[in-house]
Scaffold this active site. Sequence first.
Site, PDB file in Angstrom:
ATOM      1  N   GLU A 139       1.148  -0.581  -4.965  1.00  0.00           N
ATOM      2  CA  GLU A 139       0.079   0.382  -5.222  1.00  0.00           C
ATOM      3  C   GLU A 139       0.619   1.796  -5.183  1.00  0.00           C
ATOM      4  OE1 GLU A 139      -3.690   2.635  -3.305  1.00  0.00           O
ATOM      5  OE2 GLU A 139      -1.705   2.338  -2.448  1.00  0.00           O
ATOM      6  N   ASP A 141       0.814  -1.212   0.000  1.00  0.00           N
ATOM      7  CA  ASP A 141       0.000   0.000   0.000  1.00  0.00           C
ATOM      8  C   ASP A 141       0.851   1.266   0.000  1.00  0.00           C
ATOM      9  OD1 ASP A 141      -2.696   1.389   0.630  1.00  0.00           O
ATOM     10  OD2 ASP A 141      -1.401   2.074   2.270  1.00  0.00           O
TER      11      ASP A 141
END
Length: 633
Positions: A333, A261
Amino acid sequence: MLLYSFFTDGFCKRLSMALCVKETSLAILCLLLFGGLDLAPGKVSLAEARTFGWTEWWKDTIIYQIYPRSFMDSNGDGVGDLKGITSRLQYFVDIHVGAIWISPVYRSPFADFGYDISDFKDIDPVFGTLSDFDELVKEAHSLGLKVIMDFVPNHSSDKHPWFIESRKTRDYRNPYRDYYVWADPKAGCVSLEPKECLPNNWVSVFGGSVWEWVEERQQFYMHAFLKEQPDLNYINQDVRQEMKDVVRFWMERGVDGLRVDAVANAIEDYLWRDEPLNPNYKPTGEETMVQYDSLLHNFTFNQPDHHIIIKSWRSEVMAPYSTEPNYRFMMTETYDSPANLLDYYGTDEEPEADYPFNFQLIGLNKDNLSGTKVYQLVDSWMRVTDGDKWPNWVIGNHDNFRVSHRLGHEFCRAANVLNLLLPGTPTTYYGEELGMEHIEVSFEETQDPFGKNNPCCWKEYSRDPERSPMQWDGTKNAGFSSANKTWLPVHENHKTGTNVQSQLQNPTSMLQLYKSLAHIRKTKSAFQPNTMKYALVDENVFSFLRVPEDDVDEKESSYLVAIHFGQTGTLVSDFVKELGANGLTPSERQGVVEISSNMDRNGELISLDKVELRQGEALVIRLGSITNIKTEL
């Protein structure tokens, strides 16, 4: 009318052919019966089934994102949990999904619903226990499913023991003093209280300054997201080691991969320079705090050193666990340009992620949707990967409005066709296979901090509407929970067919379409290379060819995927003329509709010079072989 002819030259060779049977005599019988040719529409030719090597399982699957609070509640508290996910694992087998990615389930105070982590090595009681997680992984593996976990390395919760200790003192005897990004008040700022002398103008993703004052240390700490999410300091080698240990902990528990993330936020400019104003930012005039988009993030985003950190997770931690047959996968990401995303692949000598998320298709909306726009977004990624890197596609996730809201419900089926049949690996956000829609959430009931922090424009910022509970059937709470009230409301359309049970029983449903697409992309050789060739592209139509690799049996079919993304009604296109103009010759002037997006034209014999497409319709047409394919750009 435009015709685009771009064919990427790279290849991804399969390591083995799947045999219909092991015994030679039965194998001969198979060939005699079927001849290696296509069967009836919708059926699979046994001669076409192929497999990837053990290090490439992620190329031959769909990755399905589960938002755990919203997927399945097993204990009736209105919130989804791990046992709930385990109870629904057979669903993925049934719809031909091979890997699930689970958004954060770590121990957390839930200021940002699990992305604020107070213990990276434990499961929050809301979701269950470590034993529940182990059981989920065990059961998934028994069904042939891979489990990917969300890894959140940029920050922790302010309730994490590391931060609790770090904020106490900057004394050198405090081993946690530099675990986070701390800064003194801005030098030369004498007319204000120290806590008002912000180190620079950096802005949080959620709005407002990234800096939060702590009296005990007489310093600011940085938070790229909420103030409850202090940024970890990756200049500190102890922090780097701690996070390697986190990765190792989950590898030991059998996790098959990580989705990393917000990785581009991990490193900041060491000189604390102000970021420039964004000349394209247009405030509404109602903002109550400075917004993230008001600046260009030259000093807080995509600093080169973060690639060193990612490579260390890959080479020092994940690689030792990637032994046959258990390859450990990584996807990163970050929202960035295709050219910048290319760096996340690393090199053969220094591998990094297996791929970075490609969010180009997230940019589609009702205002810009057209065949030409889809081409631009697809081509921007295909030209960068250029047949050398493995592509991937995403049409929705927990941070963006659902496809039905962005494009309109009439284009949901076409969006699934696009996502699943382009070259590479697709990711599906839970419920997109059903066409789930936004829920209405009042400001008083808003859960998402992004919405709460922007009361002026909370409908624009809140991510609650796309996080509503999964719709399993037409009963109370859509079969998601037995609770009197779920954490977010369930959409009322679960009572009228937008649910798994109803759509599994309806042969023309969106879920049946999804199953057919998932099946064909795994079992037909034409959909397995990481290459494609564009066919007709104009304001209304986006179409492309999927062609088997050169070493595949020449009898295997090619496929034309034609999608009407325009705003006009039914149209008719001459694909023979357009393909011929570009030196492409199908073996026959007719094709068979293998899959139609409305599931009402499957098996239809179609003349390629008169292909009829309704608005929002997609056709997957089996062509036989294609000859004279040019490789010009």
